[in-house]
Design a protein around this motif. Sequence first.
Motif, PDB file in Angstrom:
ATOM      1  N   LEU A  17      15.219  21.665  90.883  1.00 26.98           N
ATOM      2  CA  LEU A  17      14.638  20.525  91.591  1.00 26.98           C
ATOM      3  C   LEU A  17      15.399  19.225  91.326  1.00 26.98           C
ATOM      4  N   LEU A  50       2.484  25.176  92.691  1.00 32.03           N
ATOM      5  CA  LEU A  50       2.319  26.255  91.728  1.00 32.03           C
ATOM      6  C   LEU A  50       1.468  27.347  92.352  1.00 32.03           C
ATOM      7  N   VAL A  92      10.199  27.238  88.059  1.00 27.66           N
ATOM      8  CA  VAL A  92       9.980  26.759  89.427  1.00 27.66           C
ATOM      9  C   VAL A  92      10.585  27.719  90.454  1.00 27.66           C
ATOM     10  N   ASN A  95       8.378  30.870  90.525  1.00 16.89           N
ATOM     11  CA  ASN A  95       7.149  30.490  91.228  1.00 16.89           C
ATOM     12  C   ASN A  95       7.355  30.518  92.738  1.00 16.89           C
TER      13      ASN A  95
END
Length: 193
Positions: A17, A50, A92, A95
């Motif tokens: 990210l 999430l 992340v 996920n």
Amino acid sequence: MDREDIVTKLIGISGSLRKASFNTALLRVAAGLMPEDAELVVETIHGIPLYDADVEVEQGIPERVADLKDAIAAADGLLLVTPEYNNSIPGVFKNAIDWLSRPDSDIKRVFGSKPVALIGASPGNFGTILSQNAWLPVLRTLRADFWAEGRLMVSRAGTVFNEDGTIAEQKIEEQLRKYLEGFVAYVRKQRDA
């Protein structure tokens, strides 16, 4: 139109990210090095919440997830550009894949037999070897067609990239170009079979 005239379309996703991510830079460079008659569309995991099964049941699949699922399903292949956090897959990124695999009935449409390749960049000396290895059981579970004929792990990424995200080392750029040529050839062979 001959099969050779069809553009091979890949989706590329960075598992980071960060704005100044080495892996996002690697993905952007890859998009500019694609072989003739092939394109790499750069996607992002930004905007994916999430995973929460209650949210899935009560609200359904988030729009960002649904859009990315459709893009992957429509593409000829998928390039995952993975960082390595604590010797494994970044949370992340995992996920995002967990969301993309929901509901179970969509796994075949999105990932089933989809040619998938892994690359990654790390500031450390071992590239992203442990993260890439950690992806293997995930890809197997999703029944993706993992391309294992090539491997690209960019080590000491802080010395490989210029401040603008371009690659400073010609050798790394050439390795990336050859990797992409190999993966695109594989994707075309699988698509045209």
